[in-house]
Scaffold this active site. Structure first.
Site, PDB file in Angstrom:
ATOM      1  CG  HIS A  99      -1.722  -1.067   1.577  1.00  0.00           C
ATOM      2  ND1 HIS A  99      -1.255  -2.228   2.136  1.00  0.00           N
ATOM      3  CD2 HIS A  99      -3.061  -1.228   1.446  1.00  0.00           C
ATOM      4  CE1 HIS A  99      -2.257  -3.064   2.323  1.00  0.00           C
ATOM      5  NE2 HIS A  99      -3.375  -2.491   1.909  1.00  0.00           N
ATOM      6  CG  ASP A 102       1.872  -0.963   3.321  1.00  0.00           C
ATOM      7  OD1 ASP A 102       1.076  -0.577   4.187  1.00  0.00           O
ATOM      8  OD2 ASP A 102       1.588  -1.818   2.445  1.00  0.00           O
TER       9      ASP A 102
HETATM   10  C1  XUL Z   1      -7.556  -6.690   4.365  1.00  0.00           C
HETATM   11  C2  XUL Z   1      -6.704  -7.101   3.246  1.00  0.00           C
HETATM   12  C3  XUL Z   1      -5.846  -6.058   2.647  1.00  0.00           C
HETATM   13  C4  XUL Z   1      -5.747  -6.127   1.169  1.00  0.00           C
HETATM   14  C5  XUL Z   1      -5.004  -4.973   0.541  1.00  0.00           C
HETATM   15  O1  XUL Z   1      -8.322  -7.703   4.891  1.00  0.00           O
HETATM   16  O2  XUL Z   1      -6.701  -8.245   2.867  1.00  0.00           O
HETATM   17  O3  XUL Z   1      -4.585  -6.125   3.233  1.00  0.00           O
HETATM   18  O4  XUL Z   1      -5.138  -7.296   0.763  1.00  0.00           O
HETATM   19  O5  XUL Z   1      -5.513  -3.739   0.899  1.00  0.00           O
END
Ligand code: XUL
Ligand code: CO
Length: 437
Positions: A99, A102
């Site tokens: 993300h 992150d």
């Molecule tokens: C949340 C989840 C996230 C997604 C990416 O449950 O799985 O980490 O994979 O935003």
């Protein structure tokens, strides 16, 4: 700078090895089902769990420090990038998923936040080139900040929508710069707590508007990868709009997004939706919408998204069985959206967790290949539907039978004379025999 002292590069040593820091089943260069295991499995590290999460839960503080020796947020983010590459080198993992938040911490203004992202993206780009690492997919964290308390694209406040759009635009730009093969939309807080305050129809239209804008922009700057929606039925909201694979397919078709968007199936999300992991993968492959996997597992006795490293070999086997039968991964892969338990609080635990997950999927791949080569199960299923290969069944499939003709046929039939057993228990034992022979 080294962060994982005492951990050497993990190598395949075979199932007889007693070295805990070795692969027992993942042999990257071994050919299984026509490709190397590395190519079949396309393992990815999740930046958020592995590089960032410190083990906090609702009841207590973190148990593992991940500031990488610096309390300055940007200095720490740079060290984190070096640590990420070092860990991927040691685990022999080629890809990572991230993300925006992150890799670089949010600043006071969006402008400054974006500058921070540029600094870290430059660094990651350089390190990735040097170490041969790649991005499986990128995404934007449009759920953590309190501005997203009512959602992002589905927020009732247009300013929040605009902020999310700006954040996603930037996240797409850095994903493209880093050569990402995919871009993920996981709902985050796109859902509702109560319909008493919710215009569901406007919220869904807006979610589609945001994705359409994102798609058009990404294509305009040369993104050739796949977009993924990652279904999840609940948590953090009571009802997440991306409930499960079938719900997402309906959404994509309603808004004409099905050509660009595929599904990123997460094992723990499948079970939260009261489906098996295999079911969700099957729905995706049956609809030509299979994209990628968030590899993890939940706990049967806990009703939330525990994001544990996958070790259940039946689940990894049936997942790889579905994927192999659908032709294997193209742009997607196996992203370990998984974290060590709060009590497993050392960097060595992180290595053990990845080894466990990678070996479980390596076993799954080996088993899936055996099941397909053995053929008993596939033949059983084919035979079970054999009545559709000729006679009235063929007419039904060809679309030439009318309901009146079927009535005529049934009236003359007397009653259905043969209904063959589904032989579930036999098949379950066939599966065990193949897996453990
Ligand atoms: C949340 C989840 C996230 C997604 C990416 O449950 O799985 O980490 O994979 O935003
Ligand atoms: Co996920």
């Amino acid at each position: 700078m080294k962060f994982y002292e005492g951990i050497e590069k993990i190598k395949y040593e075979g199932s007889k090895s007693t070295n805990p820091l070795s692969f027992k089943f993942y042999n990257p260069d071994e050919i299984i089902a026509g490709k190397t295991m590395r190519e079949q499995l396309r393992f990815a590290m999740s930046y958020w769990h592995t590089m960032c999460a410190e083990g906090t839960d609702m009841f207590g503080a973190g148990t593992i420090n991940k500031n990488y020796g610096s309390s300055d947020p940007m200095d720490s983010a740079k060290r984190k990038a070096y640590a990420a590459i070092e860990l991927m080198d040691k685990l022999d993992i080629d890809y990572f998923c991230f993300h925006d938040r992150d890799i670089a911490p949010e600043a006071d203004t969006l402008r400054e936040t974006n500058q921070r992202l540029d600094v870290i993206t430059d660094l990651l780009e350089e390190l990735m080139k040097e170490h041969g690492k790649k991005v499986l997919w990128g995404t934007a964290n449009c759920f953590g900040n309190k501005r997203y308390m009512h959602g992002a694209g589905t927020a009732p406040n247009a300013d929040v929508f605009a902020f999310a759009a700006a954040q996603i635009k930037k996240a797409i730009e850095i994903t493209v710069r880093l050569g990402g093969e995919g871009y993920v939309f996981w709902g985050g807080r796109e859902g509702y707590e109560t319909l008493l305050n919710t215009n569901m129809s406007l919220e869904l239209d807006n979610m589609a508007r945001l994705m359409t804008m994102a798609r058009d922009y990404a294509r305009s700057i040369g993104f050739k990868g796949d977009f993924y929606i990652e279904p999840k039925p609940k948590e953090p909201t009571k009802h997440q709009y991306d409930f499960d694979a079938s719900t997402v397919l309906g959404f994509l078709r309603k808004y004409g997004l099905e050509k660009d968007f595929k599904l990123n199936i997460e094992a723990n999300h499948a079970t939260l939706a009261a489906h098996t992991f295999q079911h969700e993968v099957r729905v995706a492959t049956d609809n030509n919408a299979f994209g990628s996997i968030d590899a993890n597992q939940g706990d049967m006795l806990l009703g939330w998204d525990t994001d544990q490293f996958p070790t259940n070999v039946y689940d990894t086997t049936m997942c790889m069985y579905e994927i192999l039968k659908a032709g294997g991964f193209t742009k997607g892969g196996l992203n370990f959206d998984a974290k060590t338990r709060r009590g497993s609080n050392t960097f060595e635990d992180i290595s053990h967790s990845y080894i466990a997950g990678m070996d479980a999927f390596a076993l799954g791949l080996r088993m899936a290949d055996k099941i397909i080569k053995d053929g008993t199960i596939d033949k059983f299923v084919a035979d079970r539907y054999a009545s559709y290969n000729s006679g009235i069944g063929k007419k039904i499939i060809d679309g030439t039978a009318t309901i009146a003709e079927l009535e005529e046929y049934a009236l003359n039939m007397g009653d259905v004379s043969t209904n063959i057993s589904g032989k579930q228990e036999y098949l379950e034992n066939v599966l065990n025999s193949i897996m453990f022979s």
